[in-house]
Design a protein around this motif. Structure first.
Motif, PDB file in Angstrom:
ATOM      1  N   PHE A 105       0.848  -1.193   0.000  1.00 56.34           N
ATOM      2  CA  PHE A 105       0.000   0.000   0.000  1.00 56.34           C
ATOM      3  C   PHE A 105       0.886   1.246   0.000  1.00 56.34           C
ATOM      4  CE2 PHE A 105      -1.869   3.487   2.431  1.00 56.34           C
ATOM      5  CZ  PHE A 105      -3.032   3.717   1.714  1.00 56.34           C
ATOM      6  N   LEU A 106       0.610   2.171  -0.917  1.00 62.03           N
ATOM      7  CA  LEU A 106       1.325   3.441  -0.997  1.00 62.03           C
ATOM      8  C   LEU A 106       0.324   4.563  -0.766  1.00 62.03           C
ATOM      9  CD1 LEU A 106       3.498   2.806  -4.208  1.00 62.03           C
ATOM     10  CD2 LEU A 106       4.049   2.264  -1.824  1.00 62.03           C
ATOM     11  N   GLY A 107       0.657   5.495   0.118  1.00 58.68           N
ATOM     12  CA  GLY A 107      -0.240   6.588   0.434  1.00 58.68           C
ATOM     13  C   GLY A 107       0.473   7.921   0.487  1.00 58.68           C
ATOM     14  N   HIS A 108      -0.285   8.986   0.263  1.00 56.56           N
ATOM     15  CA  HIS A 108       0.234  10.365   0.352  1.00 56.56           C
ATOM     16  C   HIS A 108      -0.596  11.081   1.403  1.00 56.56           C
ATOM     17  CE1 HIS A 108       1.546  14.241  -1.979  1.00 56.56           C
ATOM     18  NE2 HIS A 108       1.838  14.287  -0.688  1.00 56.56           N
ATOM     19  N   ILE A 109      -0.021  11.269   2.579  1.00 59.28           N
ATOM     20  CA  ILE A 109      -0.746  11.866   3.693  1.00 59.28           C
ATOM     21  C   ILE A 109      -1.040  13.335   3.416  1.00 59.28           C
ATOM     22  CG2 ILE A 109      -0.604  12.420   6.153  1.00 59.28           C
ATOM     23  CD1 ILE A 109       1.126   9.874   6.443  1.00 59.28           C
ATOM     24  N   GLY A 110      -0.151  13.987   2.713  1.00 58.77           N
ATOM     25  CA  GLY A 110      -0.322  15.400   2.388  1.00 58.77           C
ATOM     26  C   GLY A 110       1.005  16.122   2.398  1.00 58.77           C
ATOM     27  N   GLY A 111       1.132  17.162   1.542  1.00 51.95           N
ATOM     28  CA  GLY A 111       2.392  17.912   1.491  1.00 51.95           C
ATOM     29  C   GLY A 111       3.555  17.014   1.146  1.00 51.95           C
ATOM     30  N   ASP A 112       4.561  16.983   2.034  1.00 52.28           N
ATOM     31  CA  ASP A 112       5.744  16.145   1.797  1.00 52.28           C
ATOM     32  C   ASP A 112       5.761  14.928   2.712  1.00 52.28           C
ATOM     33  OD1 ASP A 112       6.064  17.820   3.996  1.00 52.28           O
ATOM     34  OD2 ASP A 112       8.239  17.791   3.878  1.00 52.28           O
ATOM     35  N   ASP A 113       4.584  14.501   3.182  1.00 51.48           N
ATOM     36  CA  ASP A 113       4.467  13.320   4.041  1.00 51.48           C
ATOM     37  C   ASP A 113       3.856  12.162   3.255  1.00 51.48           C
ATOM     38  OD1 ASP A 113       5.380  14.578   6.460  1.00 51.48           O
ATOM     39  OD2 ASP A 113       3.459  15.627   6.537  1.00 51.48           O
ATOM     40  N   PHE A 114       4.520  10.997   3.324  1.00 55.72           N
ATOM     41  CA  PHE A 114       4.071   9.813   2.583  1.00 55.72           C
ATOM     42  C   PHE A 114       3.993   8.616   3.534  1.00 55.72           C
ATOM     43  CE2 PHE A 114       5.725  12.639  -0.595  1.00 55.72           C
ATOM     44  CZ  PHE A 114       4.939  12.428  -1.716  1.00 55.72           C
ATOM     45  N   PHE A 115       3.412   7.535   3.019  1.00 60.79           N
ATOM     46  CA  PHE A 115       3.220   6.332   3.838  1.00 60.79           C
ATOM     47  C   PHE A 115       3.376   5.103   2.957  1.00 60.79           C
ATOM     48  CE2 PHE A 115       0.668   2.927   5.662  1.00 60.79           C
ATOM     49  CZ  PHE A 115       0.982   2.989   7.019  1.00 60.79           C
ATOM     50  N   ILE A 116       4.072   4.093   3.476  1.00 63.69           N
ATOM     51  CA  ILE A 116       4.184   2.790   2.804  1.00 63.69           C
ATOM     52  C   ILE A 116       3.807   1.706   3.814  1.00 63.69           C
ATOM     53  CG2 ILE A 116       5.728   1.119   1.694  1.00 63.69           C
ATOM     54  CD1 ILE A 116       7.443   3.425   0.757  1.00 63.69           C
ATOM     55  N   GLY A 117       2.924   0.818   3.419  1.00 63.04           N
ATOM     56  CA  GLY A 117       2.568  -0.338   4.236  1.00 63.04           C
ATOM     57  C   GLY A 117       2.729  -1.608   3.421  1.00 63.04           C
ATOM     58  N   VAL A 118       3.387  -2.607   3.996  1.00 66.50           N
ATOM     59  CA  VAL A 118       3.668  -3.848   3.269  1.00 66.50           C
ATOM     60  C   VAL A 118       3.383  -5.038   4.182  1.00 66.50           C
ATOM     61  CG1 VAL A 118       5.404  -5.237   2.077  1.00 66.50           C
ATOM     62  CG2 VAL A 118       5.404  -2.751   1.805  1.00 66.50           C
ATOM     63  N   HIS A 119       2.686  -6.041   3.650  1.00 65.34           N
ATOM     64  CA  HIS A 119       2.452  -7.314   4.336  1.00 65.34           C
ATOM     65  C   HIS A 119       3.280  -8.394   3.642  1.00 65.34           C
ATOM     66  CE1 HIS A 119      -1.692  -6.404   6.341  1.00 65.34           C
ATOM     67  NE2 HIS A 119      -0.857  -5.400   6.432  1.00 65.34           N
ATOM     68  N   GLY A 120       3.910  -9.254   4.449  1.00 63.22           N
ATOM     69  CA  GLY A 120       4.521 -10.453   3.891  1.00 63.22           C
ATOM     70  C   GLY A 120       5.938 -10.306   3.379  1.00 63.22           C
ATOM     71  N   LEU A 121       6.632  -9.202   3.705  1.00 61.43           N
ATOM     72  CA  LEU A 121       8.013  -9.000   3.250  1.00 61.43           C
ATOM     73  C   LEU A 121       8.945  -9.176   4.439  1.00 61.43           C
ATOM     74  CD1 LEU A 121       8.980  -8.295   0.385  1.00 61.43           C
ATOM     75  CD2 LEU A 121       9.291  -5.936   1.153  1.00 61.43           C
ATOM     76  N   GLU A 122      10.071  -9.845   4.236  1.00 62.13           N
ATOM     77  CA  GLU A 122      11.050 -10.008   5.304  1.00 62.13           C
ATOM     78  C   GLU A 122      11.657  -8.654   5.661  1.00 62.13           C
ATOM     79  OE1 GLU A 122      11.732 -12.638   7.084  1.00 62.13           O
ATOM     80  OE2 GLU A 122      10.262 -13.845   5.993  1.00 62.13           O
ATOM     81  N   GLY A 123      12.019  -8.520   6.954  1.00 64.03           N
ATOM     82  CA  GLY A 123      12.550  -7.249   7.426  1.00 64.03           C
ATOM     83  C   GLY A 123      13.766  -6.787   6.664  1.00 64.03           C
ATOM     84  N   ALA A 124      14.695  -7.702   6.339  1.00 57.69           N
ATOM     85  CA  ALA A 124      15.920  -7.319   5.644  1.00 57.69           C
ATOM     86  C   ALA A 124      15.618  -6.777   4.248  1.00 57.69           C
ATOM     87  CB  ALA A 124      16.864  -8.518   5.558  1.00 57.69           C
TER      88      ALA A 124
END
Length: 601
Positions: free
Chosen positions: A464-483
């Motif tokens: 999931f890719l999101g744009h909170i507003g201005g220069d703030d963004f968000f990325i959410g990912v399920h199922g990916l290894e931390g590294a």
């Protein structure tokens, strides 16, 4: 033994399946072997009658059995025997002796034997239908005649085989198949049961894909004591609670409540004159929902189908003739069904798969009719959803906004067998950059970063890719290894820093700083534009938590990331683990036995 079948959206008990146990004492390896042996000895019908009587006696000891369904397995070979119909009628009579109608009974037709093509199958089914019995296609996805059962067999339920449910949350091919089957079943007005659900993740996946009911060890193990069957299962209530909150935040609850019509119903066996009375009282009502004796939706009666009788010269007289069997069932039209707890997207998906001219959707709660949503209301619902999505979408980057980010956080707060990562991204030193080069160049930098996000995190299932507003963004990912997630985030930040440097003059790039004013208006020099990332990792199988807790923790990490040399702050969410579900075999061990078992391990 009885195994609960539970409503996916509320955790309430819908019914129980009667399972055969004790065959081990006869040196038989499985119930199927017992049935094969009975068939060889010519006593299959007698065995079925005995098993049915025991199952019905146990079922009637449940709390409020009149509100439940009893799912009985039937060996397909029984239908080919002369006494096959008597076996089923005997089960209905046994229920009646306990004061319950035959509509509480659902017969599961196994795919172990060819059923539809058996001699006398259609006749037997029609006779049982007249008494109000229901039918289910058992082990769907494993046999060879299931499609014929759907179209020719008069099926009310599809029970999806446990093979397709196992690891459903992790297998995209299974998810695709189960989702398509559930959508197809709902279009035909059928309910879908997921069998063999073992984990919360598979339960949530089955629920998301449209299954109405679930059965399996995640809910409860089969039991011999009816008083251990619960009217509601708290674990399911807890698991769906967060999803309901997410749906409420997305506005779906408000939209659905506004669209539902609570229309008066008729039963299948009612005389059609009752439908005429309802249409007369409600001049603008064009359909009437039809239910069975326990309130389950079965279809519609449409006013336009009765016009020839209403306005014809002898139409009303013909329908009122006592020598004709003009019940509601004669004018019944199929209509797609859906749970009232499903979100707007699920309802629109079911309606979209319906044939042209569909009048709308019948809504049920735990299998009982609660309302109707017309085709016009669904079109309005689709329009409103698109409008809200457009309003939430950032016009500059075309990425989802705050509402969608909050909904994703709610999803991530639910317990899962997969790791989840939430990342808050914020530009550093964006104000002096904007002041020096103007807002037009600042917008170009924002678009540049959105494009870099899409390159390093291609939008797919679980991203999931999101744009909170201005220069703030968000990325959410399920199922990916931390590294791997960390490597992608660092590559994204490096990619953006290199691209953003191209906006500066050559001497500014070489010095690595530019003059400007801070927020208090004081002159000073600033580093070149970069982006910071605050990452919260939620390990696999962590218990669920409040979504606000996740966003609060990410916001705390944001200031740490901005102050760090590399612009990255990372934290792993730690929550207390709840005890794992134990099997009856575990509970059967006394304390010394458990200690010895632990020592042996």
């Amino acid at each position: 033994m009885l195994q609960p079948i539970v409503e996916c959206h509320t955790g309430t008990l819908y019914g129980v399946e009667a399972l055969t146990r004790g065959f081990e004492g006869l040196s038989l390896g499985a119930p199927a072997v017992l049935l094969d042996r009975a068939a060889e000895l010519g006593v299959l019908c007698e065995l079925e009658r005995l098993l049915h009587r025991k199952a019905i006696a146990a079922f009637c000891c449940l709390p409020d059995p009149q509100q439940r369904r009893l799912f009985l397995n039937l060996d397909g070979r029984t239908l080919a025997l002369t006494a096959g119909l008597q076996v089923l009628e005997g089960a209905a009579d046994e229920l009646r002796r306990h004061g319950l109608p035959a509509s509480n009974l659902c017969i599961e037709l196994s795919e172990r034997h060819e059923t539809v093509s058996l001699p006398g199958f259609r006749r037997t089914l029609l006779q049982c239908r007249k008494r109000g019995m229901l039918f289910a296609a058992d082990d769907f996805g494993r046999g060879h005649s299931e499609i014929r059962l759907l179209f020719d067999g008069g099926i009310d339920y599809i029970k999806i085989d446990h093979f397709l449910i196992e690891n459903l949350s992790k297998d995209p091919r299974k998810r695709l198949f189960v989702g398509r089957i559930a959508g197809f079943a709902h279009t035909l007005g059928l309910m879908v049961i997921a069998e063999g659900v073992e984990t919360e993740a598979d339960f949530l996946a089955a629920r998301e894909l449209g299954c109405d009911l679930i059965q399996g060890h995640y809910v409860a193990w089969p039991c011999t004591m009816p008083d251990t069957v619960l009217p509601i299962y708290p674990a399911l209530v807890s698991a769906v609670g967060k999803e309901r909150r997410r749906r409420s935040e997305a506005g779906d609850s408000e939209l659905l409540l506004a669209a539902i019509e609570h229309l008066e119903t008729v039963e299948r066996d009612d005389h059609i004159e009752r439908a005429f009375e309802i249409f007369r009282r409600s001049g603008d009502q064009s359909v009437i929902p039809v239910v069975d004796r326990v309130g389950a939706p079965k279809g519609l009666v449409r006013e336009r189908d009765l016009r020839a009788f209403i306005y014809g010269r002898f139409g009303r007289d013909l329908l009122q003739n006592p020598n004709t069997q003009n019940t509601v069932a004669k004018f019944l039209v199929e209509c797609p069904v859906a749970s009232v707890h499903a979100d707007a997207d699920a309802l629109l998906g079911i309606f979209g798969a319906a044939p042209p001219g569909c009048d709308g959707l019948l809504l049920h709660d735990a299998g009982r009719y609660v309302g109707f949503v017309s085709a016009g209301a669904l079109v309005g619902l689709l329009h409103e959803k698109r409008l809200r999505l457009a309003l939430d979408q950032n016009p500059l980057t075309r990425l989802p906004g705050n509402l969608s980010v909050a909904a994703h956080a709610a999803d991530a707060s639910i317990r899962s067998d997969q790791a989840r990562h939430l990342c808050y991204l914020d530009f550093d030193h964006f104000k002096p950059f904007n002041d020096r080069y103007g807002f037009r160049v600042g917008d170009r930098a924002i678009i540049l970063f959105a494009e870099a996000m899409r390159r390093h995190f291609p939008e797919r299932d679980g991203v999931f890719l999101g744009h909170i507003g201005g220069d703030d963004f968000f990325i959410g990912v399920h199922g990916l290894e931390g590294a791997e997630f960390e490597a992608r985030i660092r590559a994204l930040l490096e990619d953006f820093a290199g691209s953003a440097a191209m906006f500066y003059e050559t001497h500014e790039r070489s010095e690595g700083r530019v003059p400007g004013k801070d927020r208090e208006g004081r002159e000073r020099s600033f580093p070149l534009l970069r982006c910071s990332a605050a990452v919260l990792e939620i390990s696999a199988r962590q218990p669920g938590c409040d979504p606000d807790k996740l966003l609060t923790e990410v916001a705390r990490l944001k200031s740490i990331a901005k102050a760090s040399d590399d612009g990255v702050a990372w934290s792993i969410l730690e929550l207390p683990q709840v005890p794992t579900r134990r099997s009856p075999e575990d509970d059967a061990l006394d304390e010394p036995s458990r200690m010895r078992a632990a020592a042996a391990k």
